[in-house]
Design a protein around this motif. Structure first.
Motif, short mmCIF file in Angstrom:
data_model
loop_
_atom_site.label_atom_id
_atom_site.label_comp_id
_atom_site.label_asym_id
_atom_site.label_seq_id
_atom_site.Cartn_x
_atom_site.Cartn_y
_atom_site.Cartn_z
N CYS A 1 0.85 -1.31 -0.08
CA CYS A 1 -0.01 -0.06 0.01
C CYS A 1 0.66 1.23 0.01
N PHE A 2 0.19 2.21 -0.92
CA PHE A 2 1.38 3.04 -0.91
C PHE A 2 0.71 4.49 -0.52
N PRO A 3 0.24 5.02 0.66
CA PRO A 3 -0.28 6.23 1.21
C PRO A 3 0.71 7.32 0.95
N ILE A 4 0.22 8.55 0.57
CA ILE A 4 0.90 9.44 0.32
C ILE A 4 0.55 10.90 1.11
N ARG A 5 1.75 11.36 1.71
CA ARG A 5 1.65 12.48 2.59
C ARG A 5 1.30 13.66 1.63
N ALA A 6 0.52 14.54 1.87
CA ALA A 6 0.03 15.65 0.90
C ALA A 6 1.21 16.57 0.42
N GLY A 7 1.93 16.77 1.37
CA GLY A 7 3.08 17.68 0.96
C GLY A 7 3.92 17.05 -0.04
N MET A 8 3.91 15.78 -0.07
CA MET A 8 4.86 14.91 -1.15
C MET A 8 4.56 15.46 -2.61
N LEU A 9 3.15 15.80 -2.73
CA LEU A 9 2.84 16.25 -4.03
C LEU A 9 3.74 17.27 -4.58
N ASP A 10 4.09 18.16 -3.71
CA ASP A 10 5.11 19.34 -3.95
C ASP A 10 6.11 18.60 -5.05
N LEU A 11 6.63 17.75 -4.94
CA LEU A 11 7.78 16.98 -5.82
C LEU A 11 7.42 16.79 -7.16
N LEU A 12 6.19 17.02 -7.57
CA LEU A 12 5.64 16.71 -8.89
C LEU A 12 5.59 18.01 -9.85
N ASP A 13 6.09 19.13 -9.29
CA ASP A 13 6.02 20.30 -10.05
C ASP A 13 6.79 19.95 -11.39
N GLY A 14 6.51 20.29 -12.64
CA GLY A 14 7.08 20.01 -13.69
C GLY A 14 6.27 19.22 -14.44
N PHE A 15 5.56 18.30 -14.06
CA PHE A 15 4.56 17.32 -14.56
C PHE A 15 3.42 18.29 -15.14
N ASP A 16 2.62 17.81 -16.18
CA ASP A 16 1.60 18.54 -16.68
C ASP A 16 -0.01 17.59 -16.32
N VAL A 17 0.48 16.31 -16.64
CA VAL A 17 -0.85 15.40 -16.24
C VAL A 17 -0.25 14.01 -15.82
N LEU A 18 -0.96 13.58 -14.66
CA LEU A 18 -0.85 12.53 -13.98
C LEU A 18 -1.91 11.71 -14.04
N SER A 19 -1.72 10.43 -14.37
CA SER A 19 -2.74 9.39 -14.15
C SER A 19 -3.00 8.65 -13.01
N LEU A 20 -4.06 8.88 -12.32
CA LEU A 20 -4.46 8.21 -11.04
C LEU A 20 -5.22 6.65 -11.54
N GLU A 21 -4.98 6.29 -12.85
CA GLU A 21 -5.97 5.10 -13.25
C GLU A 21 -4.77 3.84 -13.11
N ASN A 22 -4.89 3.32 -11.82
CA ASN A 22 -3.76 2.20 -11.52
C ASN A 22 -4.44 1.56 -10.11
N ASN A 23 -3.74 0.24 -10.05
CA ASN A 23 -4.04 -0.38 -8.98
C ASN A 23 -3.80 -0.09 -7.51
N HIS A 24 -3.16 1.14 -7.60
CA HIS A 24 -2.94 1.90 -6.05
C HIS A 24 -3.55 3.15 -5.81
N ALA A 25 -4.19 3.55 -6.95
CA ALA A 25 -5.18 4.92 -6.64
C ALA A 25 -6.00 4.94 -5.65
N LEU A 26 -6.74 3.75 -5.05
CA LEU A 26 -7.51 3.64 -4.06
C LEU A 26 -6.93 3.11 -2.71
N ASP A 27 -5.78 3.32 -2.63
CA ASP A 27 -4.74 2.76 -1.31
C ASP A 27 -5.41 3.26 -0.05
N SER A 28 -5.95 4.55 -0.18
CA SER A 28 -6.42 5.42 0.70
C SER A 28 -7.86 5.43 0.94
#
Length: 505
Positions: free
Chosen positions: A101-128
């Protein structure tokens, strides 16, 4: 290759060259409306799986986020739309029965600056849980990143070479109940969406989570799904999930990459530490794609560029599989409320000349056609604020003003008939590039990059650059706000409301 360093990206501001302090004076001038679905880039880059929990999270807790940003920055090209698959969801705990299981701390999303599109269509999208995927999508949107979910599994981006649509789906879940929250790879809605997007746009990519973990070879099911997507109109199919890079194929004339492997991940198997990104652009009326290898050194989670060309065989396949794609844009181009499609069609060989054709989307009937022109850039834009789009072209033509063949701005209208509103010179100085940017509740402004010399007093070969704003006054352009630009800058790129410089390297 066009490159630019990234120094942050918000709704207002400019991405700057490392000469940051010297360029802060241009920030206000280049501020633009934040529009998440706008991406005036030259192409697209697809990345593999991205992890922000477990070992990566521990690394950030110990070392901070800056090493991660520095490692990702060379890959996240400013002149590309950057697309990746995010494994996990924002939340403090895992839903029952989910391991790993891969729970993500909200602040970790800051590391994604530079991406334009992120897919949440995967088998870990509902881990939380179901609320976790919503928290993740909301967090990404607040950062100006498009999140692809069941509720919004596709996005269309307007780029410098037409529109690019990305459709996301998964063929893998960890809990059967997750299907109600995700777009299944075999859902009949998916080919229907591809067909719809292809009717109105330039290129369609299907970005799909499929296959078997740690196995690079495609299954027969993957092959069948790829054929289904291509038959519906997909121009390229890109896979994730196996955590190891797979081969490339040409399926009915369209490029398919079965797996890109990991991009940012903590797995320790040697095979999982090798990956690729797929770089695609439209060149001379064809979709051209190639794999760029990267690897994660032992004892590290951070990718570095691979030595040599580890995907030479796959790139040979992709080079021979370059489907024809004509850049196109949709919108109102006349008094009629109907949406029309504007298409740039190559004329003859060599990619020097092309023409514009306007089509009725409902009937498919061609309504207008221009003569062949040496077009270097096309940008539909509503300069008058009346809801009707004009077309800005940069053409490379001869002028008696400077007695040379050079880039010059022209503005055309298709309202009633194709005609020139303004047959310009290179504006106030020799032109390198120009781009209209939107301003909130105001008419768009043309920002132009010039060589810092006058037509009457040339300093040929100068490294100095200047950038200026121009406003359309109904008859021509009025210039203002002249500022210095980075030396050697050759072009402009606007993405997500941010205008930045690019230059040859």
């Amino acid at each position: 290759m066009l490159t630019a360093d990234r120094m942050g990206r918000g709704c207002l501001g400019a991405s700057l060259h490392p000469l940051g302090a010297a360029l802060l004076s241009v920030t206000v001038m280049m501020a633009a409306l934040c529009a998440p679905l706008q991406a005036h880039a030259a192409g697209v880059r697809f990345y593999g799986d991205v992890l922000l929990s477990r070992g990566v999270e521990r690394f950030v807790q110990d070392e901070g986020g800056q090493p991660v940003r520095q490692a990702l920055a060379p890959f996240l090209a400013l002149d590309r739309v950057n697309v990746a698959n995010l494994e996990g969801s924002v939340g403090a705990a895992c839903s029952p029965g989910r391991q790993p299981c891969f729970p993500i701390r909200a602040g970790m999303l800051d590391l994604l600056d530079g991406f334009d599109v992120l897919s949440l269509e995967n088998n870990h999208a509902l881990d939380s849980g179901a609320s976790g995927i919503e928290r993740t999508a909301d967090g990404l949107r607040r950062r100006g990143i498009v999140a692809l979910t069941r509720k919004a599994s596709s996005v269309t981006l307007e780029t410098g070479t037409g529109t690019l649509a990305v459709v996301s789906a998964t063929d893998v879940v960890n809990v059967a109940g997750d299907w109600q929250h995700l777009m299944a790879a075999d859902d009949p809605e998916l080919p229907a969406e591809v067909r719809r997007l292809k009717r109105t746009g330039t290129a369609v990519a299907v970005y799909v989570h499929w296959g078997r973990e740690l196995i690079a070879a495609p299954t027969e099911r993957m092959r069948a799904l790829a054929r289904r997507y291509v038959a519906a109109g997909a121009d390229v199919v890109v896979g994730t999930h196996p955590h190891v890079p797979g081969a490339a194929a040409c399926v009915d004339g369209k490029p398919v990459v079965w797996s890109l492997g990991n991009f940012l991940f903590d797995q320790k198997f040697d095979a999982t530490k090798k990956g690729a990104l797929l770089d695609c652009e439209i060149k001379s009326g064809k979709l051209s794609c190639r794999l760029i290898g990267h690897e994660t050194p032992r004892g590290s989670y951070l990718p570095v560029t691979a030595v040599g060309d580890p995907f030479a065989a796959e790139n040979a396949v992709l080079a021979a599989c370059a489907p024809p794609v004509n850049p196109s844009w949709t919108g109102r181009f006349g008094r009629s409320p109907k949406t029309k499609r504007l298409v740039q069609v190559p004329e003859g060989g060599g990619g020097v000349m092309s023409r514009l054709e306007l089509y009725d989307l409902e009937t498919g009937r061609r309504e207008a056609r221009t003569p062949p022109m040496p077009i270097r850039k096309v940008q539909p834009v509503d300069v008058n604020g009346d809801g009707i789009k004009e077309v800005m072209l940069i053409q490379e033509v001869f002028s008696s003003l400077d007695r040379e063949v050079a880039k010059r701005v022209y503005l055309y209208s298709f309202d009633g008939a194709f005609h020139a509103l303004w047959r310009g010179s290179a504006l106030s100085r020799p032109l390198l590039d120009a781009q209209f940017v939107s301003r909130r509740k105001k008419k768009p402004v043309l920002v132009a990059l010039h060589r810092d010399e006058a037509f009457l007093k040339r300093r040929r070969g100068t490294d100095r650059r200047t950038v200026m704003e121009y406003r359309w006054n109904g008859f021509g352009f009025t210039g203002s706000a002249e500022k210095a630009a980075p030396s050697k800058a050759t072009g402009l790129r606007e993405r997500n409301g941010t205008l930045s410089f690019v230059w040859d390297q």
